[in-house]
Design a protein around this motif. Structure first.
Motif, PDB file in Angstrom:
ATOM      1  N   GLU A  10       1.082  -1.390  -0.384  1.00 57.39           N
ATOM      2  CA  GLU A  10       0.049   0.327   0.139  1.00 57.39           C
ATOM      3  C   GLU A  10       0.867   1.217  -0.106  1.00 57.39           C
ATOM      4  O   GLU A  10       0.595   2.639  -0.451  1.00 57.39           O
ATOM      5  CB  GLU A  10      -0.887  -0.087   1.186  1.00 57.39           C
ATOM      6  CG  GLU A  10      -2.262  -0.761   1.140  1.00 57.39           C
ATOM      7  CD  GLU A  10      -3.158  -0.984   2.334  1.00 57.39           C
ATOM      8  OE1 GLU A  10      -3.659   1.004   3.112  1.00 57.39           O
ATOM      9  OE2 GLU A  10      -3.987  -1.694   2.737  1.00 57.39           O
ATOM     10  N   HIS A  34      -6.346   3.158  -1.052  1.00 62.75           N
ATOM     11  CA  HIS A  34      -7.623   2.162  -2.218  1.00 62.75           C
ATOM     12  C   HIS A  34      -7.014   3.060  -3.541  1.00 62.75           C
ATOM     13  O   HIS A  34      -6.774   3.930  -3.521  1.00 62.75           O
ATOM     14  CB  HIS A  34      -8.517   3.038  -1.677  1.00 62.75           C
ATOM     15  CG  HIS A  34      -9.521   2.543  -0.910  1.00 62.75           C
ATOM     16  ND1 HIS A  34      -9.930   1.125  -0.473  1.00 62.75           N
ATOM     17  CD2 HIS A  34      -9.239   2.299   0.830  1.00 62.75           C
ATOM     18  CE1 HIS A  34     -10.341   0.678   0.496  1.00 62.75           C
ATOM     19  NE2 HIS A  34      -9.853   1.422   1.592  1.00 62.75           N
ATOM     20  N   THR A  82      -1.331  -6.242   1.006  1.00 63.76           N
ATOM     21  CA  THR A  82      -1.823  -4.676   0.847  1.00 63.76           C
ATOM     22  C   THR A  82      -2.138  -5.215   3.175  1.00 63.76           C
ATOM     23  O   THR A  82      -1.858  -6.329   2.966  1.00 63.76           O
ATOM     24  CB  THR A  82      -2.618  -4.639   0.542  1.00 63.76           C
ATOM     25  OG1 THR A  82      -3.638  -5.415   0.396  1.00 63.76           O
ATOM     26  CG2 THR A  82      -2.943  -3.776  -0.698  1.00 63.76           C
ATOM     27  N   GLU A  87      -9.463  -3.258   5.409  1.00 57.49           N
ATOM     28  CA  GLU A  87      -9.495  -2.144   4.319  1.00 57.49           C
ATOM     29  C   GLU A  87      -8.134  -2.598   3.600  1.00 57.49           C
ATOM     30  O   GLU A  87      -8.735  -2.115   2.321  1.00 57.49           O
ATOM     31  CB  GLU A  87      -9.327  -0.850   4.757  1.00 57.49           C
ATOM     32  CG  GLU A  87      -9.881  -0.058   5.866  1.00 57.49           C
ATOM     33  CD  GLU A  87     -11.804   0.105   4.491  1.00 57.49           C
ATOM     34  OE1 GLU A  87     -11.669   0.744   4.038  1.00 57.49           O
ATOM     35  OE2 GLU A  87     -12.285  -0.192   5.279  1.00 57.49           O
ATOM     36  N   ILE A  91      -8.876  -3.915  -0.848  1.00 58.16           N
ATOM     37  CA  ILE A  91      -7.927  -3.588  -1.288  1.00 58.16           C
ATOM     38  C   ILE A  91      -7.388  -4.649  -2.507  1.00 58.16           C
ATOM     39  O   ILE A  91      -7.352  -4.119  -3.386  1.00 58.16           O
ATOM     40  CB  ILE A  91      -6.504  -2.344  -0.586  1.00 58.16           C
ATOM     41  CG1 ILE A  91      -7.536  -1.173  -0.438  1.00 58.16           C
ATOM     42  CG2 ILE A  91      -5.801  -1.898  -1.830  1.00 58.16           C
ATOM     43  CD1 ILE A  91      -6.394  -0.632   0.963  1.00 58.16           C
ATOM     44  N   HIS A  94     -10.076  -6.324  -4.372  1.00 55.76           N
ATOM     45  CA  HIS A  94      -9.435  -4.675  -5.962  1.00 55.76           C
ATOM     46  C   HIS A  94      -8.881  -5.135  -6.737  1.00 55.76           C
ATOM     47  O   HIS A  94      -8.394  -5.063  -7.960  1.00 55.76           O
ATOM     48  CB  HIS A  94     -10.047  -3.252  -5.247  1.00 55.76           C
ATOM     49  CG  HIS A  94     -11.168  -3.254  -4.268  1.00 55.76           C
ATOM     50  ND1 HIS A  94     -11.361  -1.891  -3.741  1.00 55.76           N
ATOM     51  CD2 HIS A  94     -12.228  -4.372  -4.598  1.00 55.76           C
ATOM     52  CE1 HIS A  94     -12.662  -2.014  -3.008  1.00 55.76           C
ATOM     53  NE2 HIS A  94     -12.566  -3.440  -3.246  1.00 55.76           N
TER      54      HIS A  94
END
Length: 576
Positions: A10, A34, A82, A87, A91, A94
């Motif tokens: 991240e 994100h 990540t 959260e 990510i 995604h």
């Protein structure tokens, strides 16, 4: 020629450290948070089709997604690393939609050290779809709340209040937090302050040169009112079986007692054990940094992120107080070398985590590595502010593995005619963990001195000399305004939000002008009061602690795979 493996993290700050440890076989890149979200100008949720969401690539991430697709095609493997929380899992999910499935591996790093990175690389796992479902449900609910409430805020308040310069918003967590601050102010407004008196005597044993003080406890066998006898929320006297001394009564009593003898009538001694606090969770770190370093929750998390990314501490978003064998071994080596065997317990201390959501709980926040790095190392690399926070984490971790402190408390009763006075003392017999760390204090040595109240050696029936005797005036104080530390504690105790979100909640309510932060105290603004009042009248659930807690508990159940996200969202949408 073998193709490199691609590893995605991240934060860009981690890239250099991880690349150094992994070498040329890996290409390490950062997605910077994100990469996809619900569209900005559209609901993005199909309410008629099980809340199916439409995700859009964020405008500033289009170049990254193009680069990811290109590199994924030629990479040998694609490892998504990540952050290991709700959260971070979303990510990862995604990113996975842009990566060939046969090449995809999910890994996680709980510390950015050579050992931590190797452990992550060697423990490939699948994406946790329960965690992803929980994050999606949270995002759907927050979007539905925003779409439902924001137009009402605009129509009712924003268009009629010229001084409002930011877009008004409401959310199930931020609105409940603002209401807690508003409710505290309402209690303060209703509070009725009461004055009450007691007497304070400075006494001395024989020809000693040291005074000690005693406070009036009873008159004619009736207890004199103290702060504990008043309702902390209203200021009213809640215990009617006490004597509420007035100023004139206390003056009169001083005159009466001046001629009397001061006689010791009772001496009680009892041992007390003080145990170390568990190592830090996200919440307790934010609270202590606020108290000791005057650091906001946002500042604390920002510095903790740097410490984690540079390999100095373990992952900083955690509800767990558990320490790994490596951390316990590291702590015990420090204790033995710096403080000696007398401070080292025979067996390591393990702390039970009071958290229901075990899937999101990791190790406690503690120094990384088998041998903890020094504060000087941190200051040299990241500066003084990072050094201070690391020092706090280092001390709390080491202290958690030290022996308990042993104290002796003494209570002495002294009589003069119809009045009974009490002197309380405390001696530290063995400092234990207090040698390193005392909660809420900066200097352990200084605090050890503060914790000691030494009374002279006295005997029953011994006569004392009174040096001074005077009335003491007190007034009941209204409930204190929240500080960041006390609000974080209250949010956690009430189950509102999660520790990883506390910093952003506090930042949002201050930035939007709902709350003022002055001298460390949080108070509602006129706008915060108006928004809360509107929500109380028209959207009761949004400012209800019980509703917010129910939502958080539901999301936790989804993340553990105990509850299906779709019925949960349907229930919310229909007002359940």
């Amino acid at each position: 020629m073998n193709q490199k493996s691609l590893l995605i993290v991240e934060s860009p700050t981690k890239v250099k450290t991880i690349q150094q440890h992994l070498g040329k076989e890996y290409d390490v890149i950062s997605c910077v948070g994100h990469v996809k979200d619900l569209p900005k100008n559209d609901l993005g949720i199909d309410l008629e089709n099980d809340f199916k969401i439409k995700l859009a690539v964020l405008p500033d991430k289009k170049d990254f997604i193009a680069e990811l697709r290109k590199k994924s095609k030629t990479a040998d493997r694609v490892l998504v690393a990540t952050d290991p929380d709700r959260e971070g899992e979303a990510i990862a999910s995604h990113l996975a939609t842009e990566i060939p499935e046969e090449k995809l591996d999910r890994v996680q790093f709980t510390e950015i050290t050579k050992a931590g990175i190797n452990e992550g690389i060697n423990n490939v796992r699948d994406i946790n779809h329960d965690l992803v479902a929980a994050q999606t449900a949270r995002r759907v609910i927050d979007r539905l709340v925003g779409y439902k409430v924001s137009p009402v805020l605009w129509a009712t308040l924003q268009s009629n209040m010229n001084f409002v310069s930011t877009n008004l918003s409401a959310g199930r967590v931020q609105s409940a937090a603002v209401k807690m601050i508003v409710d505290q102010d309402r209690l303060r407004a209703k509070f009725i302050s009461t004055n009450y008196f007691d007497l304070k005597a400075d006494l001395r044993k024989g020809d000693s040169k040291e005074n000690f003080n005693a406070t009036l406890l009873k008159v004619d066998g009736l207890k004199v009112a103290s702060s504990n006898d008043f309702d902390s929320k209203t200021g009213e006297l809640k215990n009617k079986d006490v004597l509420l001394l007035t100023e004139s009564q206390s003056d009169e009593l001083v005159k009466e007692l001046k001629s009397g003898n001061w006689i010791v009538t009772d001496i009680k001694k009892k041992p007390r054990t003080s145990n170390p606090k568990p190592p830090f969770t996200t919440s307790t770190l934010q609270q202590e940094a606020s108290r000791k370093l005057r650091s906001s929750a946002r500042q604390t998390m920002s510095i903790a992120q740097k410490l984690y990314e540079n390999g100095f501490i373990t992952y900083m978003r955690t509800d767990s107080t558990h320490l790994s064998d490596e951390a316990i071994s590291g702590s015990r080596k420090v204790i033995k070398s710096l403080y000696g065997d007398e401070f080292l317990p025979e067996n390591p201390k393990q702390y039970t985590t009071k958290v229901r959501n075990a899937q999101e709980a990791h190790e406690a926040i503690r120094p990384a590595h088998r041998v903890f790095r020094t504060v000087e190392d941190v200051k040299a690399e990241l500066g003084d502010e990072a050094g201070k926070l690391y020092d706090l984490i280092w001390k709390r971790t080491v202290a958690s593995q030290m022996k308990s402190a042993k104290l002796e408390q003494t209570s002495i009763t002294i009589k003069n005619q119809k009045a009974e006075f009490r002197a309380n003392g405390q001696m530290i017999l063995f400092p234990g963990y207090m040698k390193v760390y005392v909660e809420g204090r900066d200097n352990p040595d200084k605090d050890l001195a503060n914790k000691e109240r030494i009374l002279p050696a006295l005997e029953i029936s011994e006569r004392l000399n009174c040096i001074t005797l005077e009335p003491n005036s007190h007034s009941t104080k209204p409930p204190a305004r929240f500080t960041e530390a006390s609000l974080v504690k209250a949010l956690e105790e009430n189950g509102i939000g999660r520790p990883s979100t506390f910093a952003s909640i506090l930042g949002t309510i201050v930035r939007r002008g709902y709350v003022d932060r002055k001298n460390g105290k949080l108070s509602p603004t006129y706008l915060g009061l108006a928004v809360t009042q509107l929500l109380e009248n028209h959207f009761t659930n949004l400012v209800s602690k019980e509703f917010t807690v129910k939502m958080e508990d539901g999301l936790d159940e989804v993340s553990r795979g105990e509850l299906d996200a779709i019925p949960f969202m349907k229930n919310f949408y229909k007002g359940g």
